[in-house]
Design a protein around this motif. Structure first.
Motif, PDB file in Angstrom:
ATOM      1  N   GLN A 180       0.808  -1.219   0.000  1.00  0.00           N
ATOM      2  CA  GLN A 180       0.000   0.000   0.000  1.00  0.00           C
ATOM      3  C   GLN A 180       0.845   1.275   0.000  1.00  0.00           C
ATOM      4  O   GLN A 180       0.305   2.369  -0.073  1.00  0.00           O
TER       5      GLN A 180
ATOM      6  N   ASN B  84      -0.099   4.710  -4.360  1.00  0.00           N
ATOM      7  CA  ASN B  84      -1.450   4.520  -3.826  1.00  0.00           C
ATOM      8  C   ASN B  84      -2.309   5.768  -4.006  1.00  0.00           C
ATOM      9  O   ASN B  84      -1.891   6.878  -3.721  1.00  0.00           O
TER      10      ASN B  84
ATOM     11  N   GLY C 206      -6.951   6.461  -4.978  1.00  0.00           N
ATOM     12  CA  GLY C 206      -8.233   5.772  -5.074  1.00  0.00           C
ATOM     13  C   GLY C 206      -9.329   6.698  -5.547  1.00  0.00           C
ATOM     14  O   GLY C 206      -9.235   7.918  -5.382  1.00  0.00           O
TER      15      GLY C 206
ATOM     16  N   GLU D 110     -14.595   2.856  -2.360  1.00  0.00           N
ATOM     17  CA  GLU D 110     -13.283   3.096  -2.983  1.00  0.00           C
ATOM     18  C   GLU D 110     -12.974   2.081  -4.076  1.00  0.00           C
ATOM     19  O   GLU D 110     -12.911   0.868  -3.836  1.00  0.00           O
TER      20      GLU D 110
ATOM     21  N   GLN E 287      -9.933   1.024  -5.926  1.00  0.00           N
ATOM     22  CA  GLN E 287      -8.522   1.186  -5.575  1.00  0.00           C
ATOM     23  C   GLN E 287      -7.646   1.527  -6.773  1.00  0.00           C
ATOM     24  O   GLN E 287      -7.798   0.984  -7.873  1.00  0.00           O
TER      25      GLN E 287
ATOM     26  N   LEU F 201      -3.495   1.626  -7.381  1.00  0.00           N
ATOM     27  CA  LEU F 201      -2.251   1.181  -6.749  1.00  0.00           C
ATOM     28  C   LEU F 201      -1.321   0.608  -7.816  1.00  0.00           C
ATOM     29  O   LEU F 201      -1.772   0.035  -8.809  1.00  0.00           O
TER      30      LEU F 201
ATOM     31  N   ASP G  23      -6.611  -5.525  -2.250  1.00  0.00           N
ATOM     32  CA  ASP G  23      -6.318  -4.105  -2.121  1.00  0.00           C
ATOM     33  C   ASP G  23      -5.438  -3.602  -3.262  1.00  0.00           C
ATOM     34  O   ASP G  23      -4.767  -2.575  -3.151  1.00  0.00           O
TER      35      ASP G  23
ATOM     36  N   TYR H 235     -11.946  -1.786  -2.525  1.00  0.00           N
ATOM     37  CA  TYR H 235     -10.946  -1.855  -1.466  1.00  0.00           C
ATOM     38  C   TYR H 235     -11.381  -2.732  -0.293  1.00  0.00           C
ATOM     39  O   TYR H 235     -12.374  -2.470   0.384  1.00  0.00           O
TER      40      TYR H 235
ATOM     41  N   HIS I 160      -2.939   9.747  -0.855  1.00  0.00           N
ATOM     42  CA  HIS I 160      -2.278   8.792   0.037  1.00  0.00           C
ATOM     43  C   HIS I 160      -0.787   9.117   0.169  1.00  0.00           C
ATOM     44  O   HIS I 160       0.003   8.310   0.646  1.00  0.00           O
TER      45      HIS I 160
END
Length: 466
Positions: free
Chosen positions: A211, A215, A217, A225, A227, A229, A239, A245, A322
């Motif tokens: 994570q 990251n 979202g 969310e 995701q 990533l 995730d 998420y 994030h």
């Protein structure tokens, strides 16, 4: 001398104040735990050019040829993770999702991968597969894929949230100098049922993992969310990119390598509520990553992750911050309560070419503006340098003048004062001492009574008396 030193200090302090505006700093996005985060290809990272996707045919023991797809990513310190698939790469028609996971180490300009039925020598544009006996089993060529919905134009009736020109459709948002939307943006208009198109680019973060790596979202209505990533070259995770998420992993991991533009298309239907506040129907999501469906009409019984609580109240959609420099562009939304259209919108060849030309034009304009800015900066620096040189010359002249003045002035030695002593007390001398001390008599003859002085003898024939 002390005055000269003080003068020099004051003058050089003034020069420092002049020079401060010239000082600049090149900031590289870095975090102590995550390591560097690159938003453009790093020139000095020898591992970055070896990352990516490869595909080709491999000969098996029985002589049959099979298509093999390979994804490889850097994990820092010249180490690599890789995953190979029979049938091709994720999202391709004959793709077999059973992964062959491998690890590798860079040596110079190539990587050696092990852990599968063959060793793989990865170079910049190709891979060579070798079996245990050292026999070549095939070659894989580098592949650069593009999402079929990349550069998708907003359909009629859509709300354009971001096209690089401004952030008016956001309550909180920032854009970069090259007209990209930064993470941490909140959409101003609120929607019930909608279709959302987003183009995004993940940073290159070789030392980060899980994570901590690229990251962000899409928080639909601030509750659900989707995701974002950097999960390139990994098996699908709950995730990872394309996941709802921590509720459901994507059906397939369609993540492209970092620093490659990708697409996220989301069809969202909001939950329905009764008059007493109870929920009549769950929210549903269908989503596509790079044109491939990864979530199919999934019913969400509740919020996901750190989303806001469910209630019959509209909230804004958010682009999560994030702490990683994820970038976005070409964002539009269709409010299905007002209009309808085919979704996702796949671009035609002409649309792609048009979008590429427009991007090239924008890039040229940015380059021109950057050159002008650099020239202005150079002129300002030259002007500032001239000002500093002038100030230095004045300081040197002032110091020289004060030194010359100090040399011309006589050096005055400090006079040390002797302590005052009391006169000695007068004591009457003894008779013996009085007898010893004799005071000499002074001559008291008057000029008229002086004895006649002898005159010097004259030449021959002259006598003193004559």
């Amino acid at each position: 001398m002390l005055f000269t030193k003080r003068l020099m200090f004051i003058c050089f302090f003034q020069i420092a104040l002049i020079a401060i505006p010239m000082l600049g700093s090149t900031i590289v996005a870095q975090n102590k735990e995550k390591g560097p985060a690159y938003t453009s290809p790093p020139a000095k990272d020898m591992s970055f050019p070896l990352m990516g996707e490869f595909m080709g045919s491999v000969t098996s023991d029985d002589g049959k040829k099979q298509i093999v797809g390979l994804q490889i990513r850097s994990i820092g310190n010249d180490q690599f993770d890789a995953v190979a698939y029979y049938g091709g790469l994720p999202g391709q028609p004959k793709f077999n999702p059973e992964p062959i996971q491998m690890i590798g180490k860079r040596s110079g300009e190539f990587v050696v991968l092990s852990g599968g039925p063959w060793a793989i020598f990865v170079e910049n544009n190709q891979c060579r597969l070798v079996d245990l006996q050292g026999k070549s089993r095939g070659q894989l060529k580098r592949v650069k894929r593009r999402s079929p919905t990349m550069h998708s134009p907003a359909p009629e009736g859509a709300v354009i949230l971001f096209d690089g020109t401004g952030t008016d459709q956001f309550t909180t948002a920032e854009k970069t100098s090259d007209d990209l939307l930064m993470e941490g943006a909140d959409v101003k208009p609120m929607f019930q049922d909608f279709n959302l198109h987003v183009e995004f680019r993940l940073p290159y973060m070789p030392y980060a993992d899980g994570q901590q790596r690229g990251n962000s979202g899409l928080y639909l209505q601030s509750r659900y969310e989707c995701q974002v990533l950097d999960s390139f070259a990994l098996i699908p995770k709950i995730d990872g990119l394309g996941a709802l998420y921590r509720f459901r992993p994507p059906a397939i991991n369609m993540c492209f390598p970092p620093l490659v533009w990708q697409t996220y298309d989301v069809q969202f239907t909001a939950p329905r509520w009764n008059a007493d506040g109870s929920k009549a129907r769950n929210a549903t999501i269908t989503s596509w990553i790079n044109g491939v469906k990864v979530q199919d009409n999934v019913s969400l019984p509740n919020k996901t992750g750190a989303g806001k609580i469910e209630e019959p109240l509209l909230l804004p959609t958010r682009f999560q911050d994030h702490g990683d420099p994820v970038r976005f562009r070409n964002i539009w939304v269709v409010d299905r309560g007002l209009t309808s259209s085919d979704f996702p919108q796949k671009t035609t060849k002409e649309q792609i070419q048009s979008a590429i030309k427009l991007e090239q034009l924008k890039r040229k304009e940015r380059a021109k503006a950057a050159r002008k800015q650099a020239a202005d900066k150079k002129r300002a620096a030259a002007k500032q340098k001239a000002k500093i040189d002038s100030a230095k010359a004045k300081v040197e002249q002032t110091v020289k003048t004060s030194s010359e003045l100090e040399k011309k002035q006589p050096v005055q030695k400090p006079v040390s004062k002797k302590p005052e002593s009391k006169p000695p007390e007068s004591k009457k001398p003894t008779a013996e001492k009085k007898a010893d001390k004799k005071v000499p008599a002074k001559a008291t003859l008057k000029p008229s009574l002086k004895a006649p002085q002898k005159q010097p003898a004259k030449k021959t024939g002259e006598t003193p008396d004559s």
